[in-house]
Design a protein around this motif. Structure first.
Motif, mmCIF file in Angstrom:
data_model
loop_
_atom_site.group_PDB
_atom_site.id
_atom_site.type_symbol
_atom_site.label_atom_id
_atom_site.label_comp_id
_atom_site.label_asym_id
_atom_site.label_seq_id
_atom_site.Cartn_x
_atom_site.Cartn_y
_atom_site.Cartn_z
ATOM 1 N N GLY A 142 49.587 68.078 30.226
ATOM 2 C CA GLY A 142 49.893 69.173 29.305
ATOM 3 C C GLY A 142 48.676 69.787 28.660
ATOM 4 N N LYS A 143 47.479 69.458 29.151
ATOM 5 C CA LYS A 143 46.250 70.011 28.570
ATOM 6 C C LYS A 143 45.827 71.316 29.261
ATOM 7 C CE LYS A 143 44.448 65.505 27.149
ATOM 8 N NZ LYS A 143 43.341 64.513 27.277
ATOM 9 N N LEU A 144 46.525 71.663 30.358
ATOM 10 C CA LEU A 144 46.190 72.861 31.126
ATOM 11 C C LEU A 144 47.464 73.602 31.507
ATOM 12 C CD1 LEU A 144 44.031 74.531 32.815
ATOM 13 C CD2 LEU A 144 44.628 73.030 34.730
ATOM 14 N N VAL A 145 47.466 74.921 31.325
ATOM 15 C CA VAL A 145 48.558 75.766 31.822
ATOM 16 C C VAL A 145 47.968 76.770 32.818
ATOM 17 C CG1 VAL A 145 49.985 75.550 29.755
ATOM 18 C CG2 VAL A 145 48.376 77.464 29.952
ATOM 19 N N LEU A 146 48.813 77.209 33.746
ATOM 20 C CA LEU A 146 48.374 78.151 34.775
ATOM 21 C C LEU A 146 48.958 79.527 34.505
ATOM 22 C CD1 LEU A 146 48.983 75.898 37.920
ATOM 23 C CD2 LEU A 146 46.915 76.055 36.511
ATOM 24 N N VAL A 147 48.172 80.548 34.754
ATOM 25 C CA VAL A 147 48.603 81.935 34.571
ATOM 26 C C VAL A 147 48.549 82.632 35.928
ATOM 27 C CG1 VAL A 147 48.014 84.155 33.529
ATOM 28 C CG2 VAL A 147 47.856 82.058 32.174
ATOM 29 N N ASP A 148 49.662 83.297 36.288
ATOM 30 C CA ASP A 148 49.719 83.994 37.572
ATOM 31 C C ASP A 148 48.951 85.312 37.469
ATOM 32 O OD1 ASP A 148 51.641 83.770 40.217
ATOM 33 O OD2 ASP A 148 51.093 85.831 39.745
ATOM 34 N N ASN A 149 48.232 85.671 38.545
ATOM 35 C CA ASN A 149 47.359 86.855 38.486
ATOM 36 C C ASN A 149 48.029 88.140 38.952
ATOM 37 O OD1 ASN A 149 47.461 86.666 41.283
ATOM 38 N ND2 ASN A 149 45.265 87.030 41.550
ATOM 39 N N PHE A 150 49.367 88.159 39.031
ATOM 40 C CA PHE A 150 50.084 89.315 39.575
ATOM 41 C C PHE A 150 49.675 90.621 38.886
ATOM 42 C CE2 PHE A 150 53.663 92.289 39.498
ATOM 43 C CZ PHE A 150 53.907 92.431 40.852
ATOM 44 N N ASN A 174 61.831 78.959 20.832
ATOM 45 C CA ASN A 174 62.580 80.045 20.194
ATOM 46 C C ASN A 174 62.695 79.873 18.684
ATOM 47 O OD1 ASN A 174 62.940 81.124 22.710
ATOM 48 N ND2 ASN A 174 64.970 80.261 23.019
ATOM 49 N N LYS A 175 62.788 78.633 18.245
ATOM 50 C CA LYS A 175 62.898 78.378 16.801
ATOM 51 C C LYS A 175 61.540 78.451 16.114
ATOM 52 C CE LYS A 175 66.916 75.322 17.342
ATOM 53 N NZ LYS A 175 67.426 73.942 17.179
ATOM 54 N N LYS A 176 60.500 78.469 16.912
ATOM 55 C CA LYS A 176 59.109 78.535 16.443
ATOM 56 C C LYS A 176 58.731 77.342 15.566
ATOM 57 C CE LYS A 176 60.105 82.745 15.367
ATOM 58 N NZ LYS A 176 60.128 84.079 14.766
ATOM 59 N N ASP A 177 59.418 76.209 15.797
ATOM 60 C CA ASP A 177 59.061 75.007 15.049
ATOM 61 C C ASP A 177 58.248 74.030 15.901
ATOM 62 O OD1 ASP A 177 61.070 74.352 16.774
ATOM 63 O OD2 ASP A 177 62.237 73.176 15.343
ATOM 64 N N LYS A 178 58.097 74.358 17.215
ATOM 65 C CA LYS A 178 57.280 73.544 18.109
ATOM 66 C C LYS A 178 56.391 74.455 18.938
ATOM 67 C CE LYS A 178 59.184 69.489 17.147
ATOM 68 N NZ LYS A 178 58.411 68.345 16.623
ATOM 69 N N GLN A 179 55.187 74.003 19.199
ATOM 70 C CA GLN A 179 54.294 74.809 20.019
ATOM 71 C C GLN A 179 53.369 73.927 20.845
ATOM 72 O OE1 GLN A 179 52.147 77.039 16.944
ATOM 73 N NE2 GLN A 179 50.296 75.887 17.438
ATOM 74 N N VAL A 180 52.809 74.548 21.899
ATOM 75 C CA VAL A 180 51.856 73.869 22.775
ATOM 76 C C VAL A 180 50.637 74.773 22.914
ATOM 77 C CG1 VAL A 180 51.386 73.114 25.132
ATOM 78 C CG2 VAL A 180 53.563 72.564 24.078
ATOM 79 N N THR A 181 49.459 74.196 22.776
ATOM 80 C CA THR A 181 48.207 74.930 23.001
ATOM 81 C C THR A 181 47.428 74.204 24.090
ATOM 82 O OG1 THR A 181 48.133 75.669 20.704
ATOM 83 C CG2 THR A 181 46.076 75.784 21.969
ATOM 84 N N ALA A 182 47.019 74.966 25.100
ATOM 85 C CA ALA A 182 46.366 74.332 26.248
ATOM 86 C C ALA A 182 45.306 75.240 26.839
ATOM 87 C CB ALA A 182 47.411 73.988 27.310
ATOM 88 N N ASN A 183 44.435 74.639 27.637
ATOM 89 C CA ASN A 183 43.452 75.419 28.382
ATOM 90 C C ASN A 183 44.151 76.262 29.449
ATOM 91 O OD1 ASN A 183 41.286 74.257 26.956
ATOM 92 N ND2 ASN A 183 41.247 72.490 28.346
#
Length: 845
Positions: free
Chosen positions: A590-598, A618-627
């Motif tokens: 969970g330290k890395l997320v991938l972004v599609d280049n479309f 959706n509730k904005k009470d949890k979040q993830v921050t990753a490379n």
């Protein structure tokens, strides 16, 4: 001075009697004309029908004929645009509000209430929709619903005249309004696109009551003339003064793939039609040529009793015309029968079966006078051209030449061919093949055209094989997309239930969620700028982009993206496509997320190694921050179940992060593989489980495609076999002509010591030369044509894969070689049953 006798009635009698005395020849000519007419009519009908239906399919996909838009137009601007004379229609569109429903909001669906004027409905929307029942709303309480709206609202058996109550959000006020349904229709583009706003039309009286106007709340919808599309942008810019917040939007450029498919289909029809005309010409010409050479003494005698060359030409051409009067109507009638039964039912369906456009592509056969007039003219032209050469031969022959005619041109011998090898049979055979070079070329062309048509049709059909289609679109036995927005636990329960079914061999599930996205300028701006530059008006895209960014700043909740949660197997597949560049351990933790280049510029290299991306539930009470890491093509592995706004990239993250986010609203894409014998059983079980979304079953797709393929094989294979038949018939005709016109020569050769066995061997060599040269053309020029056909096929269908017709080619090599080697000997055997003396006496009579 020579005067021509006026013997029209005599010419008619001679023509008619000549026809009666050549019944076998007449049958062959009529068959040739019928085949030529039938094939031309069928191909023209299919070509025109495909062209018309393909254009309507694209129109249905667009949803309107309008291609240019102007927001908040004034009456002065409307008048000025009309005066420019560059439009086919100008419509008016006003957005009234939307249907307020918690269920629609939960599924991120929206039904927009909209008004359009009569011109917009009749000239822009109506041509692009179907199954219209009722009429456009006229009274204040009337509403017109599309099929996609009916499906969203889960209305069953709804008909014009029924009443419906809708909670409507108009001018930021919620009102409960009872409407009377004035009409319904099928909106093909909206049905196919699940995440696009659906439309319900209201009346002019309704918007008047709501105090809405075109200048404040509307859009001008413009259909620019085809001839003016290239200059329209420049003309409008020079002549129409826009207010500060106004801009023209242009959407009339067809995609390259659509243009390529259209050009390719027309080119294929033109090529096939050319082959048909050439084949028909060769067949009719050869049959008439044989008849002339057999009756050459008859035409010579006509000249001795005063017939002029012009009159003899009339006799020959008159026979061709009379036979055309019989053959062309038969061919037209057969073509109509086949076109009515085959073209609408299956041939046209084969072009869109199983693709995104399935259901949009009409299957109507378009019959126009142009098809029949064109076919009749082409057929008559073919017969006329076929008669010219034989008529010329018959008219020019002198009585003396007619007695000794052998089909060989009377030219001076270059030199006496003195050689110890000159008497070898294969040398004599080679000389005989090319004693009439034009005739030899015609035979080669006829065989070549027939074989190439057969191979081309087979290449086209085999490239559209079921295996290619299934492997491209249906890699799994079942694909399930559930849009019910379930929780992760509910999805897991469903997956376990599927795994417990008898016959299931594997189940794989991808979970999706629409999450709030933190605005990282360095990551998002390149994607947004490239997208707006590509898809928006080039002159105003910066203004539109800034407006969107301002909206995000005011309301951060507007910035959302579709996220796919991947397990270890899926990330491994994507990593393989990316060449092993992904840090798998970091992704799974969970330290890395991938972004599609479309949405990014593919010609630029982006470095996001120092950037981070934040995603919230959706509730904005949890979040993830990753490379972040940019990848080239994740959709080869994953099919996203929802669409993003233009410029917002899709994101992939580890399935291990689902519990961290605790997002309640999720969709899923499940792939199921099973044992073949359990397919029907599992299909029933899955149908009973599925409440919302859809199921794609390989077995259904296979059955539909196979049905279309059968008819394509019948039509295409039938045409190909006819061409082969024409080619072989032409060769047989030529060999009959060769032997018939050379009976005197062959009898003399036999009288001076050549045995029948040697003559048969020489004729066999001639046939083998025809076969060898034709096959040589196939393995050189023919292979190039096959590769061109394969390339055209891939432009028409993205799932097509070139399959070289090896089996068909081997089969044809054997058939052509056997026919060409056996036919000459058989013809000679039947022509030389009498003794040499009897044959010489008969020839000299």
């Amino acid at each position: 001075m020579k005067f021509e006798n006026n013997n029209k009635e005599i010419i008619k009698k001679i023509t008619n009697r000549s026809l009666k005395s050549n019944k076998t020849r007449n049958i062959f000519v009529v068959i040739a004309i019928v085949l030529t007419t039938f094939m031309l009519a069928c191909v023209f009908t299919l070509g025109i029908s495909f062209n018309e239906n393909y254009q309507l399919m694209n129109l249905r996909d667009a949803g309107t004929t309008a291609n240019t838009y102007l927001n908040n137009p004034t009456q002065k601007q409307i008048s000025e645009i009309k005066n420019l004379n560059i439009t086919d229609s100008i419509g008016k569109e006003i957005t009234v509000g939307n249907v307020d429903s918690n269920k629609l909001k939960k599924n991120e669906q929206n039904i927009v209430l909209e008004y359009i004027d009569k011109e917009a409905w009749e000239k822009q929307i109506k041509p692009a929709v179907g199954d219209i029942k009722g009429s456009y709303p006229e009274k204040e309480n009337e509403i017109m619903l599309s099929q996609s709206v009916i499906d969203l609202l889960k209305l069953k058996n709804i008909e014009p005249g029924d009443k419906i109550v809708l909670n409507c959000n108009i001018n930021k006020k919620i009102k409960s309004i009872e409407f009377v349904i004035s009409g319904t229709y099928t909106d093909y583009s909206m049905v196919k696109r699940s995440n696009i706003d659906k439309l319900a039309y209201v009346s002019n009286d309704f918007i008047q009551k709501q105090n809405l106007s075109l200048e404040k709340n509307g859009v001008l919808t413009i259909d620019v003339k085809d001839a003016k599309k290239g200059d329209a942008e420049k003309i409008l810019k020079q002549n129409i003064d826009l207010n500060k917040n106004q801009s023209f939007t242009y959407l009339y450029e067809q995609s390259n793939s659509q243009q390529n498919a259209m050009i390719t289909s027309l080119a294929m029809v033109a090529i096939i039609s050319l082959f048909m005309i050439l084949s028909g010409y060769l067949l009719i010409y050869n049959i008439l040529y044989i008849a002339i050479t057999k009756d050459i003494q008859f035409y010579g005698m006509l000249k001795t009793i005063g017939a002029s060359p012009k009159q003899i030409k009339k006799i020959v051409k008159g026979q061709g015309l009379r036979l055309s009067i019989i053959g062309i109507p038969i061919g037209i009638i057969l073509a109509i029968i086949v076109s009515f039964l085959v073209v609408p039912a299956d041939a046209l369906e084969g072009f869109s079966a199983g693709t995104y456009y399935e259901g949009m592509m009409p299957t109507q056969a378009h019959f126009t006078p142009l098809v029949f007039i064109g076919t009749i003219l082409f057929s008559l032209f073919t017969v006329w051209v076929s008669c010219v050469k034989p008529a010329k031969i018959a008219s020019k022959i002198s009585p003396t030449e007619a007695l000794n005619y052998t089909g060989k041109k009377s030219k001076k011998q270059k030199k006496n061919r003195k050689s110890t090898n000159g008497g070898k049979l294969y040398k004599m055979a080679w000389y005989n093949v090319f004693r009439d070079k034009k005739r030899a070329i015609l035979v080669f062309l006829s065989l070549f055209v027939g074989i190439m048509t057969f191979l081309s049709v087979n290449t086209f059909i085999s490239s559209l094989s079921l295996e290619n289609y299934i492997s491209e679109y249906y890699p799994h036995d079942f694909e399930i997309v559930d849009t019910n927005e379930s929780s992760s636990d509910e999805i897991d329960k469903k997956i376990d239930e599927i795994k417990d079914m008898d016959g299931v061999t594997s189940v794989n599930a991808i979970k999706f969620a629409r999450l709030n996205l933190g605005f990282n300028k360095n990551i998002l701006m390149p994607s947004l700028e490239n997208s707006y530059k590509t898809y928006a008006d080039p002159d105003t895209y910066k203004k539109q982009l800034n407006k969107y960014i301002d909206q995000i700043k005011k309301n951060p909740d507007k910035l959302k993206t579709m996220v796919a949660f991947l397990d270890k197997d899926d990330i491994e597949k994507i990593n393989k496509i990316e060449g092993g560049k992904i840090d798998i351990k970091a992704f799974n933790k969970g330290k890395l997320v991938l972004v599609d280049n479309f949405f990014y510029d593919g010609n630029k290299n982006y470095d996001f190694s120092n950037e981070k991306l934040t995603l919230k539930n959706n509730k904005k009470d949890k979040q993830v921050t990753a490379n972040v890491q940019l990848i080239s093509d994740g959709e080869k592995v994953i099919k996203f179940s929802g669409d993003n706004e233009v410029g917002i990239p899709y994101v992939y993250m580890s399935k291990s992060l689902i519990n961290n986010l605790k997002n309640d609203n999720m969709t899923d894409w499940i792939t199921v593989d099973c044992k073949k014998e359990y397919s029907k059983y599992i299909k029933k079980k899955l149908d009973s489980m599925q409440k919302e979304g859809y199921i794609d079953a390989k077995m259904d797709a296979s059955e539909n495609f196979t049905q279309s393929k059968i008819m394509m094989n019948v039509v295409g294979g039938g045409i190909a076999i006819i061409f082969i038949f024409i080619g072989l018939l032409n060769f047989i005709n030529v060999m009959v002509t060769n032997v018939s016109t050379r009976l005197r020569e062959l009898a003399i050769m036999e009288s001076v010591g050549m045995t029948k066995k040697q003559i048969k061997k020489m004729l066999t060599y001639e046939g083998l030369y025809y076969a060898g040269i034709t096959l040589g053309m196939i393995f050189t020029l023919g292979l190039g044509i096959i590769y061109v056909i394969a390339d055209m096929t891939q432009n028409l269908a993205d799932y097509a894969k070139f399959i070289f017709p090896t089996n068909q080619l081997v089969f044809l090599v054997i058939v052509i070689t056997l026919v060409c080697s056996i036919t000459p000997g058989i013809v000679y055997k039947f022509s030389s049953k009498q003794s040499v003396i009897d044959r010489l006496r008969e020839i000299n009579k």
